[in-house]
Write a protein that holds these residues in place. Structure first.
Motif: not given
Length: 137
Positions: A110-137
């Motif tokens: 849950r913590d890992a999913a929450h952190s990944a979701g927070k990163c995606i939300q931060a990127i999307h709120s900056s009008n960008m799209v994350w196209t390289d979601l993987k464990t080493d990012n």
């Protein structure tokens, strides 16, 4: 690369480690530098690693003379661009290797999913799209 700032008097490493991204592709690293700035000014200020420095198309003074005298590691920087970032604690891939690839507990998942979701939300709120979601990012 992971590196440290150095004490100006002794040259010894000081402070927290930094990550250095070195590339020939100055356009891509310049874009990444701008993206860090956009996210930093978005909804989640202060929650991600800091961008410390961006240097474009490095010119190493005296590199040609050193090359004539037998070469230098400074030559590998010539014409490159560098992005220096605060080093994060670790990425998910590194965490999994430390656990000998044993699966995560429900809480850790849950913590890992929450952190990944927070990163995606931060990127999307900056009008960008994350196209390289993987464990080493």
């Amino acid at each position: 690369w992971t590196a440290y700032r150095s004490d100006p008097k002794t040259g010894l490493p000081i402070g927290k480690p930094v990550t250095i991204k070195l590339t020939d592709n100055s356009q891509a690293i310049r874009r990444e530098s701008r993206n860090y700035k956009r996210i930093k000014s978005g909804l989640f200020r202060g929650e991600f690693v800091e961008k410390i420095e961006f240097l474009s198309d490095i010119e190493v003074v005296g590199a040609k003379e050193e090359e004539e005298d037998g070469g230098s590691s400074a030559n590998m920087l010539e014409g490159k661009s560098v992005l220096v970032l605060e080093k994060g604690l670790m990425d998910l891939q590194e965490y999994m290797y430390q656990r000998d690839r044993v699966g995560l507990s429900s809480r850790a998942m849950r913590d890992a999913a929450h952190s990944a979701g927070k990163c995606i939300q931060a990127i999307h709120s900056s009008n960008m799209v994350w196209t390289d979601l993987k464990t080493d990012n």
